[in-house]
Structures are given as C-alpha cells and as structure tokens.
Design a protein around this motif. Structure first.
Motif, PDB file in Angstrom:
ATOM      1  N   UNK A  29       0.901  -1.338   0.085  1.00 48.03           N
ATOM      2  CA  UNK A  29       0.104  -0.108  -0.042  1.00 48.03           C
ATOM      3  C   UNK A  29       0.550   1.359   0.094  1.00 48.03           C
ATOM      4  N   UNK A  30       0.336   2.200  -0.859  1.00 53.70           N
ATOM      5  CA  UNK A  30       1.033   3.532  -0.615  1.00 53.70           C
ATOM      6  C   UNK A  30       0.073   4.559  -0.166  1.00 53.70           C
ATOM      7  N   UNK A  31       0.579   5.628   0.526  1.00 56.85           N
ATOM      8  CA  UNK A  31       0.039   6.755   1.123  1.00 56.85           C
ATOM      9  C   UNK A  31       0.352   8.242   0.565  1.00 56.85           C
ATOM     10  N   UNK A  32      -0.749   9.037   0.296  1.00 59.35           N
ATOM     11  CA  UNK A  32      -0.462  10.337  -0.042  1.00 59.35           C
ATOM     12  C   UNK A  32      -1.287  11.230   0.593  1.00 59.35           C
ATOM     13  N   UNK A  33      -1.191  12.684   0.304  1.00 58.15           N
ATOM     14  CA  UNK A  33      -2.034  13.475   1.108  1.00 58.15           C
ATOM     15  C   UNK A  33      -2.492  14.562  -0.007  1.00 58.15           C
ATOM     16  N   UNK A  34      -3.539  15.032  -0.197  1.00 56.88           N
ATOM     17  CA  UNK A  34      -4.120  16.194  -0.800  1.00 56.88           C
ATOM     18  C   UNK A  34      -4.167  17.571   0.121  1.00 56.88           C
ATOM     19  N   UNK A  35      -3.817  18.785  -0.482  1.00 56.48           N
ATOM     20  CA  UNK A  35      -3.895  19.950   0.364  1.00 56.48           C
ATOM     21  C   UNK A  35      -5.384  20.192   0.662  1.00 56.48           C
ATOM     22  N   UNK A  36      -5.454  20.747   1.797  1.00 54.95           N
ATOM     23  CA  UNK A  36      -6.944  20.928   2.396  1.00 54.95           C
ATOM     24  C   UNK A  36      -7.604  22.016   1.868  1.00 54.95           C
ATOM     25  N   UNK A  37      -7.043  22.872   1.102  1.00 54.76           N
ATOM     26  CA  UNK A  37      -7.779  24.143   0.747  1.00 54.76           C
ATOM     27  C   UNK A  37      -9.331  24.097   0.222  1.00 54.76           C
ATOM     28  N   UNK A  38      -9.612  22.897  -0.727  1.00 53.43           N
ATOM     29  CA  UNK A  38     -10.406  22.739  -1.386  1.00 53.43           C
ATOM     30  C   UNK A  38     -11.865  22.347  -0.497  1.00 53.43           C
ATOM     31  N   UNK A  39     -11.428  22.043   0.759  1.00 58.21           N
ATOM     32  CA  UNK A  39     -12.378  20.936   1.418  1.00 58.21           C
ATOM     33  C   UNK A  39     -12.409  19.772   1.297  1.00 58.21           C
ATOM     34  N   UNK A  56      -6.795  -1.768 -11.808  1.00 64.15           N
ATOM     35  CA  UNK A  56      -5.928  -2.411 -12.663  1.00 64.15           C
ATOM     36  C   UNK A  56      -4.615  -1.871 -13.304  1.00 64.15           C
ATOM     37  N   UNK A  57      -4.299  -0.482 -12.880  1.00 64.58           N
ATOM     38  CA  UNK A  57      -3.135  -0.099 -13.361  1.00 64.58           C
ATOM     39  C   UNK A  57      -1.871  -0.440 -12.589  1.00 64.58           C
ATOM     40  N   UNK A  58      -0.749  -0.515 -13.086  1.00 63.57           N
ATOM     41  CA  UNK A  58       0.451  -0.845 -12.378  1.00 63.57           C
ATOM     42  C   UNK A  58       0.920   0.529 -11.429  1.00 63.57           C
ATOM     43  N   UNK A  59       0.892   0.717 -10.253  1.00 63.35           N
ATOM     44  CA  UNK A  59       1.347   2.074  -9.603  1.00 63.35           C
ATOM     45  C   UNK A  59       2.626   2.462  -9.860  1.00 63.35           C
ATOM     46  N   UNK A  60       3.541   1.604 -10.333  1.00 63.33           N
ATOM     47  CA  UNK A  60       4.790   1.880 -10.559  1.00 63.33           C
ATOM     48  C   UNK A  60       5.021   2.880 -11.828  1.00 63.33           C
ATOM     49  N   UNK A  61       3.892   2.817 -12.694  1.00 64.35           N
ATOM     50  CA  UNK A  61       4.073   3.731 -13.755  1.00 64.35           C
ATOM     51  C   UNK A  61       3.095   4.934 -13.273  1.00 64.35           C
ATOM     52  N   UNK A  89      -2.914  14.381  -4.407  1.00 66.09           N
ATOM     53  CA  UNK A  89      -2.808  13.614  -3.402  1.00 66.09           C
ATOM     54  C   UNK A  89      -2.641  11.963  -3.951  1.00 66.09           C
ATOM     55  N   UNK A  90      -3.467  11.672  -5.030  1.00 69.07           N
ATOM     56  CA  UNK A  90      -3.390  10.262  -5.622  1.00 69.07           C
ATOM     57  C   UNK A  90      -1.875  10.179  -5.986  1.00 69.07           C
ATOM     58  N   UNK A  91      -1.324  11.086  -6.845  1.00 69.40           N
ATOM     59  CA  UNK A  91       0.221  11.227  -7.181  1.00 69.40           C
ATOM     60  C   UNK A  91       1.126  10.861  -6.127  1.00 69.40           C
ATOM     61  N   UNK A  92       0.944  11.486  -4.941  1.00 60.59           N
ATOM     62  CA  UNK A  92       1.854  11.075  -3.703  1.00 60.59           C
ATOM     63  C   UNK A  92       1.918   9.799  -3.393  1.00 60.59           C
ATOM     64  N   UNK A  93       0.836   9.099  -3.252  1.00 61.64           N
ATOM     65  CA  UNK A  93       0.681   7.879  -2.884  1.00 61.64           C
ATOM     66  C   UNK A  93       1.224   6.741  -4.028  1.00 61.64           C
ATOM     67  N   UNK A  94       1.337   7.105  -5.106  1.00 66.51           N
ATOM     68  CA  UNK A  94       1.611   6.414  -6.263  1.00 66.51           C
ATOM     69  C   UNK A  94       3.230   6.241  -6.209  1.00 66.51           C
ATOM     70  N   UNK A  95       3.781   7.474  -5.697  1.00 66.87           N
ATOM     71  CA  UNK A  95       5.092   7.615  -5.489  1.00 66.87           C
ATOM     72  C   UNK A  95       5.610   6.643  -4.204  1.00 66.87           C
ATOM     73  N   UNK A  96       4.978   6.949  -3.263  1.00 67.21           N
ATOM     74  CA  UNK A  96       5.057   6.055  -2.170  1.00 67.21           C
ATOM     75  C   UNK A  96       5.365   4.635  -2.407  1.00 67.21           C
ATOM     76  N   UNK A  97       4.247   4.130  -3.358  1.00 65.96           N
ATOM     77  CA  UNK A  97       4.166   2.915  -3.789  1.00 65.96           C
ATOM     78  C   UNK A  97       5.142   2.233  -4.545  1.00 65.96           C
ATOM     79  N   UNK A  98       5.445   3.062  -5.487  1.00 64.21           N
ATOM     80  CA  UNK A  98       6.735   3.104  -6.514  1.00 64.21           C
ATOM     81  C   UNK A  98       7.924   2.669  -5.710  1.00 64.21           C
TER      82      UNK A  98
END
Length: 385
Positions: A29-39, A56-61, A89-98
């Motif tokens: 599992x990978x974890x990320x965070x999205x900025x809180x400004x938008x609610x 179904x996607x490979x998170x390393x890509x 936020x999703x992208x940060x979690x993908x990098x954690x996984x990769x």
C-alpha cells in the motif's frame, strides 16, 4: 502489480486534510495527501470519481497513471482546483508505492538528492498573541530562532485592523501601514540581521498598496514579500516587482506547470512557492522547479500538510538544485501534527532544529500512526474504508 483499491481518511489539520491510500494485489500500500484548501468533501468526492480509472493499473507507472487521470476526466480546457488537488494526493501515494516496490526512497526515484537535510522556515502566523501584537510576534520569533530555525515568516495582513475604512476594498491607509512596519521592525530587531524573515500578505491588496508596503519594508532585507496581490494577473504582479528591491514570492494558488509559465516568463517573481500536494504532485512540482531554474528563480514550496505530505515534499526538495527553503506550518497544532506518523528515528517528530532529514527507507519514509489518525479523524468520512 496492479491497483485494486483507493480509499481516503480525513483528519483535523489546518482545517481538514485528506489522506489517500492505494492498495495493490501484492499486498503493498502507498499513502499520499491532498492539500486541504478545497475542502475535504470535494476532494474525497473527486478521488472517488477518479478511482475507476486507476483500478488495474500498475502503480509503478506513476506518470502514466497521472496522465491517464488528467486526460481521462477534464482534459479539455484549463485544469485546477479540486481536480488537481485530488490528483496531487493520488500522485503522492503512487510515488510512495513505487518507492516501496523498488526498495528505494522517493528522492532516489526522482533522480537522487542534492542535500541530506531540508531547511525549513517556521510559519509564525500572527505570533503568540491572537491579536497580532508586536510583543506576541517578538516572543514567537525569538522562540523559533532558539529552536534552531534559520528562517521564519509572519502574516501582517490584518483584515480586522481598527483603522480600516472598508470591509472589501483593502487599499492600505497610513495607520495600517505604520502598524505593519512596526511589527516587522520589532521582529527584525529581535532576531538580528542574519535570520531570514519573510512576510505574507495573502494576496489581499491592490497594486498601489502592494508597492507602498514593499517600499516601506525594504530596510528590513526580507527573504521575500509573499503574494502582495493575487498571482492571476501576472502583469500587475510584475509591476510591483519592478518598483521595489524587496523580493516578491508567489504561486501557492497556481496549478500545474502551465500555471507558472507566465509568472516566470514575464519576470513577475523572485521566488516561486508551489504547494506540492496541490499543484499536481511531486513529478509536476519537479517540472515547475526545472522551469524556474531556466529563469534562475529559487523554489520555496508553500506547505500546509500533515507530516505525510510534508515528508513527501521534502523528497522533492532534496532532488532539485534550486531549492531555497520549505514551509513548516504546525506551530499551533504541533502535538496533533506529530501524532499522525511514526518518525523514522523514533524521536516523535520529523522536524528537528529547523530541518527535516531525508530518510533512506523505501517510499516517502514515514508510516501513518493509525492511533493518531483515528483519534483526530473527521466524523462522516471513515478511515480508509
């Protein structure tokens, strides 16, 4: 390795911070965070909306997944706001996984590091006194310097100043300007000439006011004057920069590399401050930093994240040559802020003596403390359910 699930948790911090978890069919599992400004409600809803494109996607890509989301939902027209914040936020979690899959820290996945420690500036807000008194600013400034910070920032845009004439037109008057200068002068005297001092105006003012403020603050040799007016009108910001010796910083509310192009090409800033969990994520922020480097402009990210998003941003700051300093915005919420992750060295906090040391553990390098997450989870959202 394939993505099988994407879930979120919302916790109290600077409002409501959205944490992202991506699970795979290999149990990683990978974890990320999205900025809180938008609610949180809007961000969580957008992440749920984007999730089917990831299954179904490979998170390393990482960049393939990012581009698939960017093109798959709102490719036509400008992109910003809730969509890009959720994407970040999703992208940060993908990098954690990769990084975890490769057994490497994120900074190495981004090309390696230029530095071992990431210098922070302490966002001191209005000081220790909620009313923003001179004494309260001085007390907090001295305390932060004593704790090892070599750079600090204060807010001086007081929308409730008793001398204001209008609730909507923020053109500065002499009484307001005098109180601003008094506070900055007192802080500079308290911390001495060598500690870097930044001042934030939160994009409140018009061009004449921004010019007057920047002129009056020139004697205090600021690290920068932050967002004296909104960054959307690049020509107006360039006019302010051209009329003062005070460095101008902007960019916390801009999105993707395209949002920074005009800001840099028109010479409107001396420092840029993308917010990594908001502007598009780590790879996008690196592209923005590279664009700034073409113009010999330093990179000093804005940041209002839990330790998870903070450490992720630190990996990016370690991997670019033109990094200046990174924001740390947890003085008033320190105990809660520290409770969200296990510090890699077991000390209880990732911040020490005004710096963050980059960990060599795979991925982002900090793991969530689920006791802390549950203790401060916002009701109604669930915790990675």
């Amino acid at each position: 390795m394939r993505i099988v699930n994407v879930t979120t948790a919302v916790v109290d911090y600077h409002g409501q911070a959205t944490l992202v978890r991506i699970d795979t069919d290999e149990g990683l599992s990978g974890f990320g965070e999205a900025n809180p400004d938008a609610g949180a409600g809007a961000v969580v809803g957008m992440i749920d909306h984007l999730t089917p494109l990831l299954i179904g996607e490979d998170p390393r890509n990482v960049e393939r997944c990012w581009e698939k989301l960017r093109r798959g939902k709102v490719f036509a027209g400008p992109q910003g706001g809730v969509f890009v914040i959720a994407l970040s936020g999703i992208e940060l979690a993908l990098w954690d996984l990769a990084g975890k899959a490769a057994g490497q820290p994120v900074y190495r996945m981004l090309g390696g590091k230029f530095r071992d420690r990431i210098r922070l500036y302490a966002d001191c807000g209005d000081g220790d006194d909620p009313a923003g008194s001179v004494a309260g600013c001085v007390d907090r400034a001295q305390r932060m310097v004593a704790e090892g910070f070599t750079a600090i920032k204060f807010d001086i845009d007081d929308l409730h100043h008793p001398a204001k004439f209008d609730a909507f037109n923020h053109t500065i008057n002499n009484a307001e300007l005098r109180s601003m200068v008094e506070r900055v002068a007192a802080v500079r005297e308290a911390i001495g000439p060598d500690v870097d001092l930044a001042i934030d105006l939160h994009a409140r003012y018009d061009v004449p006011s921004a010019c007057r403020i920047s002129w009056e603050l020139e004697p205090f040799r600021l690290m920068w004057l932050e967002e004296p007016l909104p960054a959307e009108n690049v020509d107006a910001l360039a006019r302010v920069r051209a009329q003062t010796r005070t460095p101008i910083c902007a960019g916390e509310n801009l999105y993707l590399r395209w949002g920074f192009r005009d800001l840099l090409e028109r010479g409107a800033v001396d420092v840029i401050e993308p917010d990594v969990p908001k502007c598009g994520g780590l790879a996008e922020a690196k592209k923005i930093a590279n664009l700034a480097e073409l113009h010999y402009i330093p990179f000093a990210p804005h940041l209002v994240s839990t330790p998870l998003g903070t450490m992720a941003t630190s990996h990016l700051c370690g991997a670019i040559p033109n990094f200046l300093v990174q924001e740390w915005h947890a003085l008033d919420e320190r105990a809660v802020w520290d409770s969200y992750v296990h510090a890699p060295d077991g000390s209880g906090s990732i911040v020490k003596d005004g710096y963050i040391t980059l960990p060599d553990t795979p991925g982002i390098g900090v793991e969530l403390d689920m006791d802390g997450v549950r203790a401060h989870a916002v009701a109604g959202y669930g915790v990675f359910e």
